[in-house]
Structures are given as C-alpha cells and as structure tokens.
Design an enzyme around this catalytic site. Structure first.
Site, PDB file in Angstrom:
ATOM      1  N   ASP A 171      17.180  -0.369 -14.873  1.00  0.00           N
ATOM      2  CA  ASP A 171      15.719  -0.290 -14.930  1.00  0.00           C
ATOM      3  C   ASP A 171      15.251  -0.396 -16.390  1.00  0.00           C
ATOM      4  O   ASP A 171      14.331  -1.154 -16.708  1.00  0.00           O
ATOM      5  CB  ASP A 171      15.266   1.040 -14.316  1.00  0.00           C
ATOM      6  CG  ASP A 171      13.789   1.298 -14.522  1.00  0.00           C
ATOM      7  OD1 ASP A 171      12.986   0.723 -13.770  1.00  0.00           O
ATOM      8  OD2 ASP A 171      13.435   2.052 -15.449  1.00  0.00           O
TER       9      ASP A 171
ATOM     10  N   LYS B 290      12.918  -3.420 -18.541  1.00  0.00           N
ATOM     11  CA  LYS B 290      11.785  -3.138 -19.429  1.00  0.00           C
ATOM     12  C   LYS B 290      12.071  -3.624 -20.854  1.00  0.00           C
ATOM     13  O   LYS B 290      11.177  -4.133 -21.536  1.00  0.00           O
ATOM     14  CB  LYS B 290      11.473  -1.641 -19.397  1.00  0.00           C
ATOM     15  CG  LYS B 290      10.936  -1.216 -18.022  1.00  0.00           C
ATOM     16  CD  LYS B 290      10.981   0.284 -17.841  1.00  0.00           C
ATOM     17  CE  LYS B 290      10.427   0.680 -16.472  1.00  0.00           C
ATOM     18  NZ  LYS B 290      10.659   2.115 -16.183  1.00  0.00           N
TER      19      LYS B 290
ATOM     20  N   THR C  60       3.110   4.039  -2.753  1.00  0.00           N
ATOM     21  CA  THR C  60       2.679   5.078  -3.686  1.00  0.00           C
ATOM     22  C   THR C  60       1.636   4.562  -4.668  1.00  0.00           C
ATOM     23  O   THR C  60       0.597   5.179  -4.882  1.00  0.00           O
ATOM     24  CB  THR C  60       3.904   5.581  -4.504  1.00  0.00           C
ATOM     25  OG1 THR C  60       5.010   5.679  -3.620  1.00  0.00           O
ATOM     26  CG2 THR C  60       3.628   6.911  -5.136  1.00  0.00           C
TER      27      THR C  60
ATOM     28  N   ALA D 229       0.846  -1.191   0.000  1.00  0.00           N
ATOM     29  CA  ALA D 229       0.000   0.000   0.000  1.00  0.00           C
ATOM     30  C   ALA D 229       0.883   1.244   0.000  1.00  0.00           C
ATOM     31  O   ALA D 229       0.665   2.196   0.740  1.00  0.00           O
ATOM     32  CB  ALA D 229      -0.946  -0.015   1.192  1.00  0.00           C
TER      33      ALA D 229
ATOM     34  N   SER E 150      -1.608   2.575  -2.771  1.00  0.00           N
ATOM     35  CA  SER E 150      -2.636   3.423  -2.156  1.00  0.00           C
ATOM     36  C   SER E 150      -3.479   4.104  -3.230  1.00  0.00           C
ATOM     37  O   SER E 150      -4.687   4.274  -3.058  1.00  0.00           O
ATOM     38  CB  SER E 150      -1.998   4.445  -1.206  1.00  0.00           C
ATOM     39  OG  SER E 150      -1.115   5.281  -1.899  1.00  0.00           O
TER      40      SER E 150
ATOM     41  N   GLY F  74      13.035  14.860  -6.460  1.00  0.00           N
ATOM     42  CA  GLY F  74      12.430  13.549  -6.242  1.00  0.00           C
ATOM     43  C   GLY F  74      12.317  12.714  -7.510  1.00  0.00           C
ATOM     44  O   GLY F  74      11.673  11.671  -7.515  1.00  0.00           O
TER      45      GLY F  74
END
Lengths: 428, 428
Positions: free
Chosen positions: B199, B203, B13, B11, B16, B185
């Site tokens: 990353d 993908k 980012t 739960a 939620s 951020g």
C-alpha cells in the site's frame, strides 16, 4: 508556447529570491505554467542599491506604475500599506492578476482588494502572506473546499516562537531571549509587531476570513503578546504538562466565530507543542477531515519566494487556460461572538500572604463566577516585611471568557498580586 | 446557477460519506464550486444491501456504465483494478472529469489513465489516493509548482504506523500488535498489503511521479515490510535516540531518483518521529521552501470523503469556468538510480560467539567494503551449548546501498546470525 508577462514590485529579500528562481527555474516553470514567464520590469526604490548578478539592471526602474503597465501578472513584494495598496488597486483595476505576500495590506484592506478584483474580473493570490512557504492558504481555499472548517490554531510568527522556545529550553527570561533573537536577526530592532502579536493578528484575520467565508480585519482580532511571560510561568506550565506558545486561534461556533491571538498553555501531546525555533505550523480542524497540520518555514527569502512562485505558476496557468482563480467567497453570515459566549480555561498565578483564609477568598471569588477549579499548586516565596508569602497557580475548568475576566478583575480587590493569567488550549 | 452532474461509483465507507456530505453541505458546496452539484446516479454492486437514509434509493443502479453516461464528473470509489480501470477509462474517453481515491489503480496504471485523460482533454483528480484527508497531492501539484522538490519522506500507511507505535509504547512483538490492530479494525484479516509495504509503495509511486515529473509505477518501487521488526530492535533504536517507522521515501539526485519503502530508524528529533497511531504525515523538502510537513488522518470514510469533495469542488469549478485542471506533467528525463549510486546508513544487529576475533572479523568485512562504523553496542545473550553469546548492534556511516548489501551478504559467511538490518534515515 504562449508568453505571460510579469512586473515585480520590490527587489528586497523575497523579491530578489523570486527573480533568482524565475531565472534559474525558467524551463521548469514554463512547463508547469504552460507559458513562458517573462519579467518585463522590476520596480525598486533606489537604482543605486547594489543587486545580485541574476537581476538584469536593464529591467530596473523606480517608476512602479510604468513597470506594471499592461503586464499580465503584478508581483507585489514591497510590503506595508502605502504605496503597496495604491499599486495593487491600480493593477487589479487594469485587469492584471496580483500575487502578493503582503499580510499587513490584506489584513487591513482585504475587502477593498477583493472588491477591486471582483469589479475588474482580476485574480488575487496571497499564499506567501501567511506562514511563508507553508501552503495553508491553498489548503483552506482549495483542498478543504468540500469540508467545513471548525477551528484553526496556528503558530504563525517565527520570532515569538523562537523567543518562547529559547525561554523554554534555556530558562531565559523574555528580555534575554529577545536580545538573542535580535542578535541572530530573528527579531527586528523594534520587535513590537512580532512580540505584541500584531503580525500574528494579521495572519489570523486572513486565515479566519478564508475559513469562515466572512470578513475579518486585523483590527477586529483581540491581541495579547508575550512580553509578560516569565521563565517561571514556563517552568510551572512544563511541570503541569504544558508548553507556552503564542497562538493565532479561530473557532467556529453555531452562532458566530471567535478569533484571537494570545499566548496559551498547549498540552505537550498536542502536535503544535513540538513546533520549535523559527518554524510555523497551522492546525486546521474540519468536520470531515478531522485534524490536519501544516508545518514549515514561515519566513525567509527563499521559502517565501517558493510560495510566491507557486502562486505565479497558478496565475499564469489560469491566464493561458482561460479559467479564473477561485473567487473570494464571503457568503457566510457569521459574526464575532461576544466573550460571554466563548468558553475557555485559564491558568492564574497569584502571589498572596501565606496565611489562613487567603486561598479560600480566591476560591470563593472563582466560585461566585461559576468557575470550577481543575488543579492548584502552591509554592512558598521569600517572605516580605516578615510576612510569609506564596505563589499559587490555579488551573480552572472551562468557563465563559466574560466570567473569567470578571473573576480576575475581582481578584484585584484582594490583597494579592496577580502574576499572570494565561488561557489554556482545549476545553476539557 | 449552472448545474454540474455527478455519478458516484461505489457506496461503501467512503462513497456513502461523500453522498452524505453532498447532501448536507449542498449550499456551501454550490457557493464554492460556482455550480449546483447534482448526483444523477450511484452505482452499487448489490441493490439489496442496506444503505443509510441519506442515500436516495431511486439513484441506485447496478449498471455503472449507464450511471456515468453523459455526466460531467465521475467519482470512482470502487477501489481495486477491475472494473475500476475500465470504468475510469470509459469515463475519461467520454470527456467526463474523473475524481478517484484509487491508489492501486493509479500506481499500477497511472500512465494509461493520464494518456486517456490527455487524449480526450478530460481531467483526472486523485487527492484521496494518498494520505486520505492530508492535501499533499495538491501541495505538490500546485503550491510547490514554482519550486524543485528534492525529497519526500512519508508515513503513508496508518496500519503499520499503528502497529509500530503499539510495539514502541507497549513493548509488544509484531504478532501481538498486529492482533490488536485487527481487533480494533485498523488492520485487515489479510494484512499483507499493509504490513508488507505494498500500500505504501503505491502511494510512493504516485508521490514520486508527481514530485519528479516522471513515471514511477508501484512495481518499480523496492519494498521491505515490517514483519521482521522485533520489540528488541525498537528498544535498541530508542536507546540510540531513534524510533522505527515504515517510510515511503523518494529522493532526487543529480543523475536520477531513488524511490523505496522500508522501515527506517528515524531520529527522535525528526518531525516524523512523533507521528503516532493511525495518523499519516508527509515531509516534502524542496530547494526554496525547505522542509514542509503535512499531517492528518490518512484513512477512514469521512476524512477520505473530505479529500474527494475538495477534488469535486475543484473539478466542478473548472467545468463552469471553462479552464482545465493542471495537466500531468511527465516532462522530466529522470531514471531510477542503481543501488551503487545511492548512499545510506545501516544499523546491523548480529548475534555472535562472545570470543576474541569475532567482532574484528565483522569490522574487517565492513572495512573491506569501505564502510565506516559510527557506533557499536554489545550486550550479552544467554549462552548456547556452553558458548557465551552476544548481540552486537553496529550503526554505520553513509555508504552506497550496493556496498552495504554486499557486506551483509559476506557477513552471512561468518559463524554469526544476522538478526536485523535496518536503514537509518539521514546521511550524517
């Protein structure tokens, strides 16, 4: 491996590419569909027309109803309203899945088709009807099913995008650019459906029906074409940081939707501004996903055939696995908003006598309709009958479409000539 | 209306936001899925963590296995390999549909997950694992199912795209741009997974597996990150009509595929060149459809939640209608090509003594490896120890990657300093 039977109605530009790929890609398609795709018949208007080698002459027939009797999937690529409408209704009534690329039929008779499909439990697929190879129907029907779409903005007609692009990059006027497009085969001899926006309106009707879960027919879509756009409009827009695009637009508001097709000034930084040539692109904005864009070839035999085959594979896969395609969900109670409730910005270009009081009169009329001015440019024109004249371009702030229309009507009472009135994309 | 039960694991980012939308959009989601979506439990690591109001505290548990016992759909949003892997395997083993956004897990253990799903007949969805809200997994799995994908080229990491964009528009160096990204951020305190390309490699592995119907794991994807890119490289590229982007690239050749992640010079006219900031975009080229592009937000709670919910609706719809989700089809017998068989263009920047014979020596080495030069720029640098020095940028024509690598190695033997070696997108 199970077998799924197909009838292909129409063997023109798209139909023949579909038949080519069904032959050349047979093993791949079978692996993905989970079934062998077997073409039982190909309905054509004239048996004597020469056909490419990959079309088996033994499959050809002029009897479309016989061709589709008892098949699992009917691929309708005839186009136009009749006989396509009757054939699609008959196919759905007999429980066949229908895959079609016929935007005119869907936009004019969508509700009738969806109801026929629901009545017999048949499936209806139409990815190829909007933006050719660009899988925007799928994205709206499936990928964004968990989200709420707030806005769709699309360049969905390659002909007009090509014409506007030629006008922008080469400074051509509309008639010159249209002639070029016709020479290159990008525009029909009768370009009405494209340049007057009717093709885009059919696609806007389909996209907004899907996005807002309601029924929008193409006749309900207000349309303005691009015949009145001049090279001067485009140059002035560019100087202000805009490019002119014919947009299919659909917006959801709290109390209704606004769907329309019109040329708009699009900011150069907007992702649609750089979509050039005969390409299509659709921006979809939704509450959670934000802004998405889908881009690709909107027309042509092979690209459209790719979209048709994507639907055929999905349809065959659903057949053999026993599930259903997603239903058409027109559950939302959303109506079209009147222009008094939709806000927009306008760019007015007006020719007037270059003498004191003229601009003030124009500004007073706008103010009287509660319309604020964002910026103004004035450039001198050649004098007429000894009178100095000027062209004034006024970009307004956002106001209701009703107020903007009323102001333009009232401007007509002044001794000015309204050269052009264009909507500006974006409300800020 | 039937009911479909869900367990949400995680739960944070994304989790939620998924729970928020499941609550706020309940009626809409039910209409589209054909079933009421009922969250039975939400597994979290720490019950004491403060949660938004829309998460019912009574649903929270720290026992993920208990949370998912017997539910129809398990939504895995924990991330990372363990415990996510064990939980997903257990969910699939009990026949639950799994919806996940876990790219690391899929890229590292995809085959194991697909086999577990096949063994129990369970479904596995993972739209959110690649490019966030951008529905490119759907497009490749479904819309292009009737076509043959030849190439995928994607900006699939928003952090590196933001950093390169800052370097391009503001002339910053890598470290300055990274610091800005971290302040805002957009980059983690430990940026390794992003800036070193891991990353993007995960993908690339997922996309190429789907597109080529084969198994590519992230460890099989050669990766070069962006730490070595300088503001000078970007300025020189711009002067030549290119922008530098970190690309995940997958190409199908007749005898194998080539998948890799590396920064490349992208022509300014390419649709990926104008994808800026933290956005993602994926270009898919296929035989019939031609070039398509998908663009949108690649990260963030709400956009990723939109993709997760699209999968949840599809999964629920398949549950109640009795059909299956499309199987993972790894039927193709296609292997990775060795670099001796893949052709590319390179842009070499070399620092050398500005004296006769130096450029000739470089050119001779390239010629010795059968590499043609497309263009050369030379600019003077500050002298060192009284020696005049120059920077030379050489753009080659297409040659095999093996030949290019060998030539660069041999250049190392000259009294020159190799400042940078970048691949150029496009083979012409």
């Amino acid at each position: 491996m199970p077998e799924v039977s197909l009838a292909v109605l129409g063997a023109g530009t798209v139909g023949s590419q579909v038949l080519r790929l069904l032959g050349q890609r047979a093993d791949d398609l079978a692996a993905r569909a989970g079934a062998q795709l077997v073409v039982k018949a190909v309905a054509v208007r004239n048996l004597a027309t020469p056909r490419p080698d990959f079309i088996d002459p033994a499959l050809l027939t002029t009897d479309a109803r016989a061709a589709m009797a008892g098949v699992d999937i009917v691929v309708e690529l005839i186009g136009g309203i009749e006989p396509a409408r009757s054939l699609v209704l008959a196919a759905l009534a007999q429980g066949s899945t229908v895959v079609t690329g016929n935007k005119a039929l869907l936009a004019a008779h969508g509700p009738e088709l969806y109801e026929a499909a629901a009545a017999s439990g048949a499936d209806l697929y139409y990815e190829a009807a909007v933006a050719g190879a660009v899988p925007v129907v799928y994205a709206i029907r499936e990928s964004l099913a968990g989200d709420r779409i707030t806005k769709i903005l699309g360049i969905v007609n390659g002909t007009t995008n090509y014409i506007l692009d030629e006008m922008t990059t080469k400074g051509l006027d509309f008639q010159e650019a249209l002639a070029t497009a016709q020479q290159l085969g990008y525009a029909e001899a009768d370009p009405t459906a494209d340049v007057d926006g009717h093709d885009a309106a059919a696609k806007a009707a389909i996209l907004s029906s899907l996005a807002f879960h309601t029924r929008v027919a193409s006749k309900d879509v207000p349309v303005t074409g691009i015949r009145h756009i001049t090279a001067a409009d485009i140059a002035q827009a560019r100087a202000d940081g805009y490019v002119i695009k014919l947009l299919a637009s659909a917006e959801r508001h709290a109390d209704g939707y606004d769907v329309r097709v019109e040329p708009r000034l699009v900011p150069l930084v907007h992702p649609l501004a750089s979509v050039s040539g005969a390409f299509n692109a659709v921006v979809v904005e939704s509450e959670a996903a934000g802004r998405l864009m889908f881009y690709g070839q909107g027309a042509g035999g092979a690209p459209t055939a790719s979209a048709v085959l994507g639907d055929v594979v999905a349809a065959a896969s659903h057949k053999v696995r026993g599930g259903n395609a997603p239903a058409e969900l027109a559950y939302a109670d959303l109506a079209a908003l009147p222009p008094s409730r939709v806000r927009a910005r306008r760019c007015l270009t007006i020719e007037l006598c270059d003498q004191p009081g003229q601009l003030a009169a124009v500004a007073n009329i706008l103010a009287g309709h509660d319309i604020s001015i964002d910026r103004v440019h004035q450039r001198p024109l050649a004098a007429q009958e000894g009178q100095p004249r000027a062209a004034v371009t006024i970009m307004t702030k956002a106001a209701t479409r009703a107020a903007l229309d009323a102001a333009v009507t009232e401007l007509g009472s002044l001794a000015v000539r309204i050269i052009n009135v264009l909507t500006v994309e974006g409300n800020d």
